[in-house]
Design an enzyme around this catalytic site. Structure first.
Site, PDB file in Angstrom:
ATOM      1  N   SER A 117       0.811  -1.212   0.000  1.00 20.80           N
ATOM      2  CA  SER A 117       0.000   0.000   0.000  1.00 20.80           C
ATOM      3  C   SER A 117       0.843   1.260   0.000  1.00 20.80           C
ATOM      4  CB  SER A 117      -0.917   0.015   1.228  1.00 20.80           C
ATOM      5  OG  SER A 117      -0.139  -0.003   2.419  1.00 20.80           O
ATOM      6  N   HIS A 150      -2.704  -3.525  -5.816  1.00 18.09           N
ATOM      7  CA  HIS A 150      -3.080  -3.040  -4.488  1.00 18.09           C
ATOM      8  C   HIS A 150      -4.589  -3.070  -4.288  1.00 18.09           C
ATOM      9  CE1 HIS A 150      -3.483   0.507  -1.495  1.00 18.09           C
ATOM     10  NE2 HIS A 150      -3.388  -0.640  -0.853  1.00 18.09           N
ATOM     11  N   GLU A 190      -5.634  -1.104  -7.608  1.00 18.83           N
ATOM     12  CA  GLU A 190      -4.668  -0.307  -8.348  1.00 18.83           C
ATOM     13  C   GLU A 190      -3.609  -1.237  -8.943  1.00 18.83           C
ATOM     14  OE1 GLU A 190      -4.609   3.766  -5.689  1.00 18.83           O
ATOM     15  OE2 GLU A 190      -3.542   2.008  -4.925  1.00 18.83           O
ATOM     16  N   ASN A 245      -4.237   6.331  -1.625  1.00 14.85           N
ATOM     17  CA  ASN A 245      -3.581   6.831  -0.419  1.00 14.85           C
ATOM     18  C   ASN A 245      -2.938   8.196  -0.635  1.00 14.85           C
ATOM     19  OD1 ASN A 245      -4.290   4.735   1.284  1.00 14.85           O
ATOM     20  ND2 ASN A 245      -2.526   3.493   0.715  1.00 14.85           N
TER      21      ASN A 245
END
Length: 513
Positions: free
Chosen positions: A129, A150, A162, A200
């Site tokens: 991540s 991800h 992702e 993120n």
């Protein structure tokens, strides 16, 4: 890299290896095997793969009981799910996904070991991540077949993945993972190997700006969360969200992305969460963080603070921003209070200003108003569930009570905050939009994929670029410019992507030729 021996993502001959049988590994295994792949589970912990298989079979049974999975499909999936006794049994896998501890050395060691087991065209995918895919692949014999894949927890419910290519990753590998993620029932988006990837990275705006507001003493923790839930439509306030994820997870990620971007001011963390982490106030998992939680895990209720109310004799409403004044005028009419029409307020009128990226003090001084009688109100987004009143440092208690009486006349809650450039909602939403614009500017992801990833991965009411279009790119730009001017902080400098599209009247989704 040759892929002639690798089946299509939809093929029942596809063999997927999963390394790491924790909650993420089990979730990835679940969607893979239910989509028709053969899945082999392995874990460094003795017996963990067997336990994971049994738990997945139990999950399939529950899905059958709920009518969400056919019994025959559940049985067939169980037959395709194998618990391995050693990593050597991953030989013959076409794709291996690791979901082990988030540690660079551990992931590099694992992939180095796998290179001696799998064939040269096996894709090695990492569920990292926050670690660079390029760094994980560094030193391998075939770094071109390593990519990020991800997922988000819980994997079966969070329908986003992702696919990330490292510096040496072949494009065909990312293409294959995109097709695989889509076949497994997820929205798959392509991202560059940058800190935080898409989700993120984009998520840095919400929590960090909320914490900045707390650090400035603008609002209390409950007020901050209430305002952002009720006026902007977030499912959780930033403090509620940090309590849920846990500061042992969230704060290190904030620091990591900040430092990976060489102290980019937009991602600057705040001291308060570092102190909470040191004190062990991690959030819901330990029973206390920003809030306290009962033994049942429920947050202790906090009542709305009682606000003194009074009735103003009349109201004078600034016309500096007529489009914002138009949103406030109906509340004055609904309260039955006379609205003055003169260019200057009478000597006893409650004075209301509608800042855009500025504080109440600046608006008050510019219009030569009596600061003791002046308040600002939030007027940018939804005003139906909560009203926000912002005082100047000089606002009198009697006039604040008049403002609370006015905006709470229909029973709608009123939150009172201290003077702040951009109030709360404007600051947070503009910051989120600006970071998404910079992700697009850096070509980390396609603009449409940015919005897809954020809405699915973070649960925002709108994708940040779509949100910017809804508010108006020029309005967002004005907020950021005023914030930068008033605070002197380059944190708020507008992205070139935003500036140019605002000036040209283009959508924030618009891509150059």
């Amino acid at each position: 890299m040759q892929n002639g021996m690798r089946p299509e993502p939809t093929s029942p001959q596809l063999v997927v290896g999963l390394v790491g049988c924790g909650i993420m590994g089990r979730g990835i295994a679940q969607i893979a095997v239910l989509s028709g792949a053969q899945v082999r589970l392995t874990d460094a912990r003795e017996g963990a793969a067997k336990v994971a298989r049994e738990e997945l079979l139990a999950t399939f049974g529950k899905l059958v009981d709920k009518g969400k999975l056919d019994a025959a499909a559940a049985s067939a999936a169980g037959e395709r799910l194998q618990a391995c006794t050693g990593i050597e049994q991953l030989a013959g896998c076409h794709v291996v996904v690791e979901a082990i501890v988030e540690d660079l050395a551990a992931k590099r060691s694992l992939f180095s070991t796998l290179e001696g087991i799998v064939t040269a065209d096996t894709i090695l995918a990492t569920n990292t991540s926050s670690l660079p895919v390029t760094a994980i692949a560094a030193g391998l014999k075939h770094p071109e077949r390593v990519a990020g894949f991800h997922f988000f927890n819980p994997v079966p419910l969070m329908k986003i993945v992702e696919a990330i290519g490292g510096f040496l990753t072949e494009a065909s590998v990312v293409d294959y993972l995109l097709a695989l993620g889509k076949h497994w029932g997820h929205t798959a988006v392509r991202a560059k190997d940058t800190p935080g990837f898409i989700v993120n990275h984009a998520g840095r705006g919400y929590g960090t700006e909320g914490l900045r507001l707390l650090a400035e003493g603008v609002a209390t923790v409950p007020a901050l969360d209430n305002i952002l839930r009720d006026t902007a439509g977030f499912r959780l306030g930033p403090c509620e969200l940090l309590d849920l994820t846990g500061l042992d997870v969230s704060h290190p990620v904030m620091e990591s992305i900040y430092h990976q971007y060489y102290e980019e001011p937009r991602f600057r963390p705040q001291v308060h969460t570092r102190q909470m982490l040191t004190a062990g106030a991690l959030g819901k998992k330990v029973g206390h963080g920003f809030y306290r939680y009962g033994s049942d895990g429920k947050k202790e209720a906090i009542a709305e603070p009682a606000q003194a109310t009074a009735t103003a004799s009349s109201v004078w409403l600034s016309q500096e921003r007529p489009e914002l004044a138009e949103k406030i005028a109906p509340f004055i009419a609904a309260a039955g209070i006379p609205l003055e029409s003169g260019a200057r307020p009478s000597d006893t009128a409650l004075c209301i200003v509608t800042p855009l990226g500025e504080d109440a003090t600046t608006c008050c001084v510019r219009e030569n108003l009596d600061a003791r009688r002046t308040v600002a109100v939030e007027s940018l987004l939804d005003l139906s569930r909560r009203r926000v009143v912002m005082t100047t440092p000089a606002t009198g208690a009697d006039y604040l009570a008049m403002a609370c009486g006015l905006f709470g006349a229909t029973g709608t809650p009123v939150s009172v905050i201290r003077d702040s450039a951009g109030l709360v909602t404007q600051r947070v939403v503009a910051h989120i939009v600006n970071i998404a614009c910079e992700i697009a500017q850096q070509d980390i992801a396609d603009p449409q994929d940015i919005d897809r990833a954020v809405t699915l991965g973070l649960g925002y009411p709108l994708g940040p670029l779509a949100w910017g279009d809804q508010i108006g790119a020029r309005t967002v730009l004005a907020i950021l410019k005023n914030l930068e001017q008033q605070t002197g902080d380059s944190r708020y400098r507008p992205s070139p992507w935003l500036q140019r599209r605002a000036l040209l009247g283009l959508s924030l989704h618009h891509k150059e030729i």
